[in-house]
Design an enzyme around this catalytic site. Structure first.
Site, short mmCIF file in Angstrom:
data_model
loop_
_atom_site.label_atom_id
_atom_site.label_comp_id
_atom_site.label_asym_id
_atom_site.label_seq_id
_atom_site.Cartn_x
_atom_site.Cartn_y
_atom_site.Cartn_z
N TRP A 1 -22.45 13.28 8.79
CA TRP A 1 -21.03 13.30 7.94
C TRP A 1 -21.05 13.91 6.87
CZ3 TRP A 1 -21.23 6.77 8.48
CH2 TRP A 1 -19.94 6.96 9.49
N THR B 1 0.76 -1.55 -0.10
CA THR B 1 -0.29 0.23 -0.34
C THR B 1 0.81 1.63 -0.15
OG1 THR B 1 0.01 -0.07 2.21
CG2 THR B 1 -1.49 -1.21 1.47
#
Ligand code: ADP
Length: 525
Positions: free
Chosen positions: A428, A178
């Site tokens: 959110w 990653t």
């Protein structure tokens, strides 16, 4: 009772053998440093066997761009039962060295374009003793690297009839790290089986829709998520592959699209936004290009619309991560812009679900946001040599770190990375959706939204904009534009204009760097 089929394992040599036998004359065009090579699957398969016969270690690394020799490593190394770590030349140098040292192999394959990088890393490399330079014999450079071998010299005496060993399909084949936006990069170790099943499913009709009439321009680096499965798509589906080397230059990629009759253009949206500008500026078309494959980050709706309406090019939009090998869900949209904007449905072999913060399943009503989890044939079960990193739920699902909503028909709407969401008053706000709304303004070239702390609301959005050259968007006209597209309480508390935004190794916005600009005062809300 067991079935009575033959025991024919899902291994990578079977993919190349299929390509060579059925599409032997199909072209592979490779643009290396000062070198253009036109070859085909039959020739590559013979060279791969030569290479394999010369290998005797358990793991090798590559630090290289997309060329035919790099493609050969994907089969030659893995076919012997060894692992290929495709190191990412776009990571910060200390992280590249970390990944190579962590894997701990002795031989690193490089190309002429990554040679200076390898030289600069040399003092930090703890295990590598030998460098194979993937270049023509007569183009070997002077170098400070020790124990240098020319790739063509290595494979020339090899055996073109080398017999592949019998491998268990669960044998490790490829290692990708990653990008390490939080802490050191972590490795995903892909098996032959996971890699083959991923390519088989992702290349099919509800994915990239590949066949032997296709020509793929391999823009995504082979070191990113298994090169988005492109090294396997070619021989598996008989598609022509065009490998642009390190080529990130838009005019060069455009020339390849037209001259090589490219039908499929994969890449992160940044590449395709640049291509759109280029076509508009030069008044040129896109030849046979039929579809883009956009992944890695959400593509702007305006971009997909312009490709479809102005050039007849569809966008297949996929979601995936290093931990899911390559794509996991795909939109397989025909001519439907609304469908293209979603991250699509899981490919066969993957399942998705969303859960709330306590781990309980969240409703799949297309509206309720939840933490996205995934499981399936090519989803990582653990990180390479990092057993301490918590990874899976007790019932076998992998947390993705993404927030999503899922429709009743299982269509995925990725809302944001969990860490990028703006939490305002217990609700959110998707930074990604707000960025996309800002990008619909004609004067905005790039946009990023960060959460800034707020005494009453906990967090509020801060919008950072790169104006288009020659354009002068103002705070007021951006706000007026945004209020047409998003709820009022989403409107950013402040807007800043900058000349450029930081990008990560795959061209995505680097929000961690942007946050550090905020912390050190380089960026002020
Ligand atoms: P990096 O951390 O370098 O970006 P990955 O390539 O593994 O590494 O990134 C995977 C992440 O990228 C996903 O978890 C998701 O947040 C984001 N992503 C991938 N595809 C999409 C997409 N189609 N739309 C929105 N975000 C995406």
């Amino acid at each position: 009772m067991l079935g009575l089929n033959q025991d024919y394992p899902l291994t990578l040599p079977t993919v190349l053998t299929h390509g060579a036998a059925n599409f032997g004359a199909t072209e592979i065009v490779s643009h290396g440093h000062n070198e253009t090579v036109r070859t085909n699957y039959a020739e590559i398969a013979a060279r791969v066997r030569r290479l394999a016969s010369q290998l005797h270690q358990e793991m090798y690394g590559s630090l290289a761009w997309n060329t035919h020799r790099h493609l050969e490593l994907f089969y030659g190394i893995t076919g012997t039962g060894a692992v290929l770590h495709t190191a990412n030349p776009r990571l910060p140098p200390a992280q590249i060295a970390y990944t190579i040292n962590f894997a701990g192999y002795r031989t690193l394959f490089i190309d002429l374009d990554t040679l200076p990088l390898a030289e600069s890393l040399l003092s930090q490399l703890t295990h590598v003793e030998e460098f194979v330079i993937m270049a023509p014999r007569d183009d070997m450079p002077a170098t400070t690297l020790p124990n240098v071998v020319n790739y063509e010299d290595l494979i020339a005496p090899g055996d073109p009839d080398y017999a592949w060993p019998d491998l268990d399909e669960k044998t490790a084949a490829l290692l990708c790290f990653t990008s390490g936006t939080t802490g050191q990069p972590k490795g995903a170790l892909y098996s032959h089986r996971g890699t083959v099943l991923n390519a088989l499913s992702a290349g099919g009709g509800n994915g990239w829709g590949l066949n032997a009439d296709d020509a793929i321009l391999a823009v995504p680096g082979f070191f990113h998520c298994n090169g988005w499965a492109i090294p396997f798509f070619g021989p598996m589906y008989g598609a022509k592959l065009v490998l642009p080397g390190r080529g990130a230059d838009t005019a060069f990629l455009h020339r390849l699209i037209v001259s090589e009759n490219i039908t499929v253009g994969p890449g992160v949206p940044t590449i395709w936004l640049g291509m759109l500008e280029h076509c508009r500026e030069t008044g040129q078309g896109l030849g046979r290009l039929d579809r883009l494959f956009s992944g890695g980050t959400a593509p702007p709706a305006a971009m997909m619309e312009a490709y479809l309406k102005d050039y007849g090019v569809r966008t297949i939009h996929g979601w995936g991560m290093t931990e899911t090998t390559s794509g996991s869900t795909m939109s397989f949209a025909q001519n439907d812009l609304a469908a293209m904007r979603t991250q699509g449905k899981p490919l066969y072999g993957n399942e998705i679900r969303i859960v709330d913060e306590t781990g309980k399943p969240a409703p799949q009503d297309g509206k309720t946001p939840g933490l996205l989890q995934v499981r399936g044939h090519w989803v990582a079960a653990a990180y390479y040599k990092r057993p301490e990193v918590e990874f899976q739920t007790p019932d076998g699902w992998m947390g993705t770190g993404d927030i999503a909503a899922i429709d009743p028909d299982n269509t995925l709407h990725l809302l944001d990375r969990a860490k990028d969401m703006v939490k305002s008053g217990g609700e959110w706000i998707s930074s990604q959706a707000l960025e996309e709304a800002a990008l619909c303004h004609p004067a905005v070239l790039e946009a990023a939204v960060l959460a800034i702390p707020h005494p009453k609301w906990q967090e509020r959005p801060f919008l950072v904009v790169v104006p288009r050259p020659g354009a002068n968007p103002t705070d007021d006209n951006l706000r007026a534009h945004l209020s047409e597209l998003v709820p009022k309480w989403w409107l950013p508390d402040s807007i800043a204009f900058v000349d450029e935004l930081p990008h990560g190794p795959t061209g995505k916005l680097a929000k961690n760097v942007l946050r550090s600009w905020l912390a050190d005062g380089r960026l002020v809300p």
